[in-house]
Design a protein around this motif. Structure first.
Motif, mmCIF file in Angstrom:
data_model
loop_
_atom_site.group_PDB
_atom_site.id
_atom_site.type_symbol
_atom_site.label_atom_id
_atom_site.label_comp_id
_atom_site.label_asym_id
_atom_site.label_seq_id
_atom_site.Cartn_x
_atom_site.Cartn_y
_atom_site.Cartn_z
ATOM 1 N N ALA A 50 1.360 -1.802 -0.068
ATOM 2 C CA ALA A 50 -0.283 0.430 -0.126
ATOM 3 C C ALA A 50 0.753 0.967 -0.096
ATOM 4 C CB ALA A 50 -0.713 -0.006 1.118
ATOM 5 N N ARG A 51 1.841 1.636 0.559
ATOM 6 C CA ARG A 51 2.948 2.318 0.708
ATOM 7 C C ARG A 51 3.500 2.544 -0.305
ATOM 8 N NH1 ARG A 51 7.408 3.155 4.770
ATOM 9 N NH2 ARG A 51 6.191 0.265 4.935
ATOM 10 N N LEU A 52 4.093 1.572 -0.566
ATOM 11 C CA LEU A 52 4.714 1.729 -2.050
ATOM 12 C C LEU A 52 3.938 2.183 -3.452
ATOM 13 C CD1 LEU A 52 6.682 -1.803 -2.606
ATOM 14 C CD2 LEU A 52 7.936 0.727 -2.437
ATOM 15 N N ARG A 53 2.650 2.149 -3.631
ATOM 16 C CA ARG A 53 1.248 2.345 -4.461
ATOM 17 C C ARG A 53 1.455 4.375 -4.353
ATOM 18 N NH1 ARG A 53 -0.365 -1.777 -7.237
ATOM 19 N NH2 ARG A 53 0.099 -3.656 -6.424
ATOM 20 N N GLN A 54 0.833 3.916 -2.955
ATOM 21 C CA GLN A 54 1.189 5.646 -2.820
ATOM 22 C C GLN A 54 2.064 6.390 -2.969
ATOM 23 O OE1 GLN A 54 -1.381 7.055 -0.696
ATOM 24 N NE2 GLN A 54 -0.685 9.124 0.142
ATOM 25 N N VAL A 55 3.318 5.816 -3.077
ATOM 26 C CA VAL A 55 4.234 7.036 -3.133
ATOM 27 C C VAL A 55 4.463 6.846 -4.630
ATOM 28 C CG1 VAL A 55 7.471 7.389 -2.242
ATOM 29 C CG2 VAL A 55 5.482 6.500 -0.764
ATOM 30 N N TYR A 56 4.556 5.808 -5.245
ATOM 31 C CA TYR A 56 5.186 6.082 -6.395
ATOM 32 C C TYR A 56 3.869 5.725 -7.495
ATOM 33 C CZ TYR A 56 9.448 4.852 -4.194
ATOM 34 O OH TYR A 56 10.642 4.968 -3.548
ATOM 35 N N GLY A 57 2.759 5.281 -7.030
ATOM 36 C CA GLY A 57 1.243 4.876 -7.897
ATOM 37 C C GLY A 57 1.041 3.898 -8.026
ATOM 38 N N GLU A 58 -0.113 3.810 -8.885
ATOM 39 C CA GLU A 58 -0.505 2.313 -8.133
ATOM 40 C C GLU A 58 0.216 1.122 -9.413
ATOM 41 O OE1 GLU A 58 -3.248 0.748 -6.927
ATOM 42 O OE2 GLU A 58 -3.017 2.879 -5.305
ATOM 43 N N GLU A 59 1.081 1.480 -10.664
ATOM 44 C CA GLU A 59 1.598 0.554 -10.946
ATOM 45 C C GLU A 59 2.504 0.346 -10.749
ATOM 46 O OE1 GLU A 59 3.269 4.823 -12.415
ATOM 47 O OE2 GLU A 59 1.360 3.316 -11.802
ATOM 48 N N PHE A 60 3.264 0.729 -9.345
ATOM 49 C CA PHE A 60 4.372 0.386 -8.250
ATOM 50 C C PHE A 60 3.278 -0.614 -7.157
ATOM 51 C CE2 PHE A 60 6.546 3.656 -10.724
ATOM 52 C CZ PHE A 60 7.303 2.885 -11.205
ATOM 53 N N GLY A 61 4.033 -1.033 -6.977
ATOM 54 C CA GLY A 61 4.032 -2.388 -5.722
ATOM 55 C C GLY A 61 4.269 -3.810 -5.430
ATOM 56 N N LEU A 62 3.856 -4.585 -4.555
ATOM 57 C CA LEU A 62 4.912 -6.018 -4.747
ATOM 58 C C LEU A 62 4.153 -6.975 -5.533
ATOM 59 C CD1 LEU A 62 4.685 -6.600 -0.809
ATOM 60 C CD2 LEU A 62 6.596 -4.931 -2.224
ATOM 61 N N VAL A 63 5.152 -7.369 -6.092
ATOM 62 C CA VAL A 63 5.172 -9.242 -7.181
ATOM 63 C C VAL A 63 5.116 -10.348 -5.884
ATOM 64 C CG1 VAL A 63 5.377 -10.066 -9.016
ATOM 65 C CG2 VAL A 63 5.421 -7.663 -9.195
ATOM 66 N N VAL A 64 3.951 -10.939 -6.013
ATOM 67 C CA VAL A 64 4.635 -11.987 -5.308
ATOM 68 C C VAL A 64 4.925 -13.279 -5.902
ATOM 69 C CG1 VAL A 64 3.616 -13.415 -2.938
ATOM 70 C CG2 VAL A 64 3.850 -10.846 -3.164
ATOM 71 N N ASP A 65 5.264 -14.280 -5.771
ATOM 72 C CA ASP A 65 5.278 -15.406 -6.515
ATOM 73 C C ASP A 65 5.383 -17.006 -6.114
ATOM 74 O OD1 ASP A 65 5.565 -17.551 -8.607
ATOM 75 O OD2 ASP A 65 7.529 -16.856 -9.037
ATOM 76 N N THR A 66 4.050 -16.896 -4.856
ATOM 77 C CA THR A 66 4.458 -18.391 -4.659
ATOM 78 C C THR A 66 3.830 -19.148 -4.928
ATOM 79 O OG1 THR A 66 4.151 -19.005 -2.258
ATOM 80 C CG2 THR A 66 2.613 -17.251 -3.111
ATOM 81 N N ALA A 67 3.593 -20.546 -4.133
ATOM 82 C CA ALA A 67 2.955 -21.824 -3.943
ATOM 83 C C ALA A 67 2.805 -22.754 -2.526
ATOM 84 C CB ALA A 67 3.039 -22.459 -5.441
ATOM 85 N N PRO A 68 1.287 -23.192 -2.405
ATOM 86 C CA PRO A 68 2.271 -24.107 -1.151
ATOM 87 C C PRO A 68 3.638 -25.037 -1.551
ATOM 88 C CG PRO A 68 0.087 -23.770 -2.154
ATOM 89 C CD PRO A 68 0.405 -23.178 -3.137
#
Length: 399
Positions: free
Chosen positions: A360-378
């Motif tokens: 949320a803080r990354l998107r607030q500072v840099y814009g909606e196109e920035f943010g976390l990218v999570v790659d995972t699976a059990p």
């Protein structure tokens, strides 16, 4: 040859007509050539530019200072000799001629505040004894936010037309929109500040107890190690709980990550393996405070702690020219991608440390196109990454 007709005269007259024709052709070419700004285009540009400047002054909302600075530009948008901006109790600013009309503005506008409708006043209501004063009429339009009249825009001039009334309503509506946007920005900023406070509080109970327990375990067996860990713990908590500024450098953030990992290694021992891959070019880059450490903590607590046997975390800081990329990889137990999506969307309040907060803080500072990218699976580990520009005006904190 005909009488009275001389060749030089014919040449001179013909040359004049040719020159005149060339001038006309040049003017037509200049008017229609590509890139030439028409009168309409110029007026549109000036209006948009004026609105843009006024919007900057209203960025903090319907404040006295903001209204005072925006008033000349709002008056230019209305093209009136005078303009007043009022809140519900007083005239915040009068801009232009006829200032002696200011004392009567609030009485004239009472019906606007009570009804929420635009009021048009003619010479019978806007009286003036000065022959030089251009103010003989007024249009008073309400500034309404969420159905409540918070203020009024009043344009004063020699005559009140239907066009001026419509323009005043549009300007008042535009001001209301800027006020709403400012309030949304304030709310979002307050929410981010609250999230950061919550993150600090979240770090405290989860981490402090375990760190102190690990330090205590070395007091008898290795006092020197216990002392070193205590100093690392003090530096970590001083940084994590600081109050000075929302941004820091990558160098400072990674130094605190190292403190955190030293303390966690004291607890997990050989179960926790760590690899750091950091490009020197990204060290001076400014990032939101506590943007990386919570991701590492999430990897330890939710990736490796539940895992049987040893685990490994790789922290990468990569230079991409104008951008910097940060990634935290772990070979832990992984997670359900749908559960992570709900965390990032704010639909889940699980105890995954900081993922939603940092996103949320990354998107607030840099814009909606920035943010976390999570790659995972059990049972497949997790990779959490984000990319930011090396420079952003949003990172400039006020002195």
């Amino acid at each position: 040859m005909a009488a009275g007709l001389h060749l030089p005269t014919v040449v001179v007259v013909s040359g004049a007509f040719i020159a005149f024709g060339l001038v006309i052709a040049f003017l037509r070419w200049r008017r229609h050539r590509p890139g030439f700004i028409s009168v309409t285009d110029q007026a549109t540009y000036e209006t948009l530019h004026t609105a843009s400047v006024a919007a900057r002054h209203l960025a903090d909302g319907f404040t006295d200072e903001g209204c005072e600075r925006a008033a000349p530009f709002l008056r230019a948008m209305l093209a009136t000799p005078a303009l007043a901006i009022c809140d519900r109790t007083s005239v915040l600013v009068w801009d232009g001629e006829g200032r002696h009309h200011l004392p009567g503005v609030m009485d004239q506008g009472q019906s606007v505040f009570s009804s929420g409708r635009t009021l048009v006043l003619g010479p019978e209501s806007v009286t003036c004894s000065s022959l030089e004063c251009p103010v003989r009429s007024a249009v008073l339009a309400p500034v309404s936010v969420e159905g409540r009249v918070i203020g009024m825009i009043a344009g004063f001039g020699p005559a009140a037309s239907a066009g001026l009334a419509r323009a005043a309503e549009e300007v008042a509506s535009w001001v209301a929109t800027q006020v709403e946007l400012a309030e949304l920005s304030h709310q979002r900023t307050r929410a981010m500040e609250a999230e950061l406070r919550a993150l600090r509080a979240q770090i405290s109970p989860h981490f402090i107890y375990n760190s102190l327990a690990a330090i205590a375990s070395f007091v008898r067996t290795d006092p020197g190690r216990a002392r070193e860990l205590l100093l690392e713990f003090a530096d970590f908590t001083r940084y994590a709980l600081r109050r000075d500024g929302a941004f820091t450098t990558v160098s400072e953030e990674l130094r605190n990550v190292e403190r955190y990992l030293v303390l966690e290694q004291a607890r997990f021992g050989e179960r926790l393996g760590i690899t750091l891959k950091v490009a020197p070019e990204v060290l001076p880059v400014r990032v939101p405070y506590l943007a990386i450490q919570p991701l590492v903590e999430n990897a330890v607590r939710h990736g490796l702690a539940p895992k049987e046997g040893p685990g490994h975390i790789t922290l990468s800081a990569i230079d991409h020219g104008t951008d910097a990329e940060f990634a935290v990889d772990d070979d832990g137990v992984g997670a359900d991608p749908e559960a992570i999506r709900k965390i990032l969307d704010g639909q889940s309040r699980t105890d995954s440390v900081g993922l939603g907060n940092v996103d949320a803080r990354l998107r607030q500072v840099y814009g909606e196109e920035f943010g976390l990218v999570v790659d995972t699976a059990p049972d497949a580990g997790m990779r959490v990454s984000f990319r930011v520009p090396k420079y952003s005006p949003a990172l400039e904190e006020p002195a």
